[in-house]
Every structure is written in structure tokens, then in C-alpha cells.
Write a protein that holds these residues in place. Sequence first.
Motif, short mmCIF file in Angstrom:
data_model
loop_
_atom_site.label_atom_id
_atom_site.label_comp_id
_atom_site.label_asym_id
_atom_site.label_seq_id
_atom_site.Cartn_x
_atom_site.Cartn_y
_atom_site.Cartn_z
N GLY A 164 -3.93 8.91 -12.29
CA GLY A 164 -3.57 7.68 -12.99
C GLY A 164 -4.56 7.35 -14.09
O GLY A 164 -5.50 8.11 -14.37
N ASP A 165 -4.35 6.20 -14.71
CA ASP A 165 -5.23 5.74 -15.78
C ASP A 165 -6.35 4.88 -15.21
O ASP A 165 -6.17 4.17 -14.22
CB ASP A 165 -4.45 4.93 -16.81
CG ASP A 165 -3.38 5.76 -17.50
OD1 ASP A 165 -3.53 7.01 -17.54
OD2 ASP A 165 -2.38 5.18 -17.98
N LEU B 37 0.82 -1.21 0.00
CA LEU B 37 0.00 0.00 0.00
C LEU B 37 0.85 1.27 0.00
O LEU B 37 0.52 2.23 -0.69
CB LEU B 37 -0.93 0.00 1.23
CG LEU B 37 -2.28 -0.70 1.07
CD1 LEU B 37 -3.09 -0.58 2.35
CD2 LEU B 37 -3.06 -0.14 -0.10
N TRP B 38 1.95 1.26 0.76
CA TRP B 38 2.77 2.46 0.82
C TRP B 38 3.38 2.77 -0.55
O TRP B 38 3.51 3.94 -0.93
CB TRP B 38 3.88 2.30 1.86
CG TRP B 38 4.91 1.24 1.53
CD1 TRP B 38 4.91 -0.06 1.93
CD2 TRP B 38 6.08 1.41 0.72
NE1 TRP B 38 5.99 -0.73 1.42
CE2 TRP B 38 6.74 0.15 0.67
CE3 TRP B 38 6.65 2.49 0.04
CZ2 TRP B 38 7.93 -0.05 -0.02
CZ3 TRP B 38 7.83 2.29 -0.66
CH2 TRP B 38 8.46 1.04 -0.70
N GLN B 39 3.72 1.72 -1.31
CA GLN B 39 4.26 1.94 -2.65
C GLN B 39 3.18 2.46 -3.60
O GLN B 39 3.43 3.38 -4.40
CB GLN B 39 4.86 0.64 -3.19
CG GLN B 39 5.50 0.78 -4.56
CD GLN B 39 6.13 -0.52 -5.03
OE1 GLN B 39 6.40 -1.43 -4.23
NE2 GLN B 39 6.37 -0.61 -6.32
N GLN B 40 1.97 1.88 -3.50
CA GLN B 40 0.86 2.38 -4.33
C GLN B 40 0.55 3.83 -4.01
O GLN B 40 0.30 4.64 -4.92
CB GLN B 40 -0.38 1.51 -4.11
CG GLN B 40 -0.25 0.08 -4.58
CD GLN B 40 -1.57 -0.67 -4.42
OE1 GLN B 40 -2.64 -0.17 -4.76
NE2 GLN B 40 -1.50 -1.89 -3.88
N TYR B 41 0.58 4.18 -2.72
CA TYR B 41 0.27 5.55 -2.33
C TYR B 41 1.34 6.51 -2.82
O TYR B 41 1.04 7.61 -3.30
CB TYR B 41 0.14 5.64 -0.80
CG TYR B 41 -0.20 7.02 -0.31
CD1 TYR B 41 -1.49 7.54 -0.47
CD2 TYR B 41 0.76 7.82 0.30
CE1 TYR B 41 -1.81 8.81 -0.03
CE2 TYR B 41 0.44 9.10 0.74
CZ TYR B 41 -0.83 9.58 0.57
OH TYR B 41 -1.14 10.84 1.00
N THR B 42 2.61 6.11 -2.72
CA THR B 42 3.70 6.96 -3.20
C THR B 42 3.59 7.21 -4.70
O THR B 42 3.73 8.36 -5.17
CB THR B 42 5.06 6.31 -2.88
OG1 THR B 42 5.15 6.08 -1.47
CG2 THR B 42 6.21 7.21 -3.32
N MET C 106 2.92 10.84 -6.53
CA MET C 106 3.84 11.31 -7.56
C MET C 106 3.11 11.56 -8.88
O MET C 106 3.45 12.49 -9.62
CB MET C 106 4.98 10.30 -7.75
CG MET C 106 5.91 10.17 -6.56
SD MET C 106 6.69 11.75 -6.13
CE MET C 106 7.62 12.07 -7.62
N ARG C 107 2.14 10.74 -9.18
CA ARG C 107 1.38 10.91 -10.41
C ARG C 107 0.61 12.23 -10.38
O ARG C 107 0.49 12.92 -11.41
CB ARG C 107 0.41 9.73 -10.58
CG ARG C 107 -0.56 9.86 -11.75
CD ARG C 107 0.03 9.42 -13.04
NE ARG C 107 -0.87 9.70 -14.16
CZ ARG C 107 -0.85 9.04 -15.30
NH1 ARG C 107 0.03 8.06 -15.48
NH2 ARG C 107 -1.67 9.35 -16.27
#
Length: 300
Positions: free
Chosen positions: A64-65, A46-51, A55-56
Motif C-alpha cells: 500500500g501507500d 480489521l477483516w476488511q483492512q486485511y483483505t 489483495m494489494r
Amino acid sequence: MVGVVTAVFFLLRIVPGDPASMILGDRATPQAVAELRERLGLDAPLWQQYTEFVMRIFTHGDTGDSLVTGVATGDLIWSRAPVSLGIVAFALAIALLITVPLALAAVQRKDGWIDHAVRILPSISMGMPLFWIGLLLIIVFAVNLGWFPVGGVASGGGPFEWIRSLFLPSLSVALGMAPPLIRSLRAQLLEVTEAEFVTTLRAARVSERRIRFNHVLRGAALPTLNLLSVNLAYLIGGTLVVEKVFGINGLGTLLFQSISSRDFPVVQGVALYCAVLVVLVTLVAQVLSALIDPRLRRVQ
């Protein structure tokens, strides 16, 4: 804005339901679901998805898409935003056109039948859900009288037809938003009317019309303007609900479709843009408050 975006991001992932399973259907194999989750980045922590999500926003200006269509959320939102913003603008204008005359009439005839009607009717309408108000307006003005289209937005016929197709949805939102504004403005008008400077103006033989519009209404407008900015979230939320009732292909329809399909980026994008709109309108309300009341412009 940060709080709204963060809350929506994590709440969507807490609610049961897997986007990959919904996209592929009930007959999809576990291997196919796992491959799609990996390709969409849903298997990452989750932390990676949130980062990546944050950033997007800073690099591309969207969230995002779309997981379903693959189209950038910014393109999806901006293609439908004009209709929703049109309803918001019309609803705001109609709410003000309802609020100011009724509040002035109630104060001018204090404790009369008009004053009692202005106090009672808004209290009744406050208990009506927006979708129910919209359905009543459709039955009366679209089905029975035929004055307005039942639903949708006219693609041809010029600006008049576009405004005509958005009038009933805007009126639905305005009727749900006007009652607290009427009560607030009426109370403030009564308070300002009884102020000492109004008595002084009357002693100076200033006309009642000039006192009412140049002094009383201006002095009472500030609290109502602040209440209006606070209720903006209700206005936007009501617009999204009313779009579904009238079959309008705006942000509300996009939001409900995205929630049903668990399209995380689109839901997050709609929440982000709504939060931006709330912040901008609140800023405009503060500027208008400073213009109305010079004391707010003083440096403390």
C-alpha cells in the motif's frame, strides 16, 4: 512469509497509538482525526483492512501507500534496499572470512593457545550488543584512526568509497554473527578430522593441505552452512539496528521512522521484503547443501 505478514499486520493494530492522530498532531480536532481515519481506510473492520492488504500484495507487489508521505511502499523500500543489501552481503563475506581461518587454525593446533583463544574470544563477543560493537568501531577506526567515515554512505568517489563507508557497519554485524559459526565449524572439523576416511587418506600419503581443504573442510561445511541460513534473520535484524547507529539511510532507518509514526503499510512492507529475503537465502543454502553433499540429491 504469510505468517510474518499476518502477524505484523495484527500486532501493529494491537499496539496503542493512532496513525491519524500522530499525522495531524496533538492539536487536531476529533472531527479532523475521524475524517483522516476514514480517508486512510483505518475506520474499516480489521477483516476488511486485511483483505485489502492481501489483495494489494498480489495486484501491486507492495503493501500500500505510506500513510505519511503517500508514496507506494515498494518505491520507498527499493530506494533504500541497495544499501541494506550491501551491508548484508559484506557482513556475510566478512563473517566467512573470519570463521574459516580461525576454525582451521584452532583445529590445526588443538588444545594449544590458539585453540583456547578461538574458543574464548567468540564467547565474549557473543555477549556484546551490536550497537555497542558499532560504537566501539566508530571510536577506534573512525574517530581516533580516521580510516573510515563516522557515518552515512558516500554518494561520490566511486565504488571504493561506497564500500569503505559500508565496511564498519558490515564488520559490526559480522562480529556479532561469527561466534556461533566459529564454534560450529570447529566442532565439525574436529569430528571429520577423526573420521576413518581421513586416516585412510593419510595412510595413502595424501598431503595434509589437500586433506584439509578438499575433504575435511567440505565435510564439515554442511552443518555450518545450515546454521548460517538459520541465523540469517539475526543478520538482517542486526543490519537494521546497525544502520541506526551509523546514520545510514537504509531499510533500518525507514523501519524505525515508520514505527514511530505508526505508518502501517511501510512497516508491513519492510517485514514482507525481509521475509522474502530469508526464504530466498534459505533456498540457496539448501541448493548449496545438495551440491556439497551428493547424498542430499538422491530421491528417497
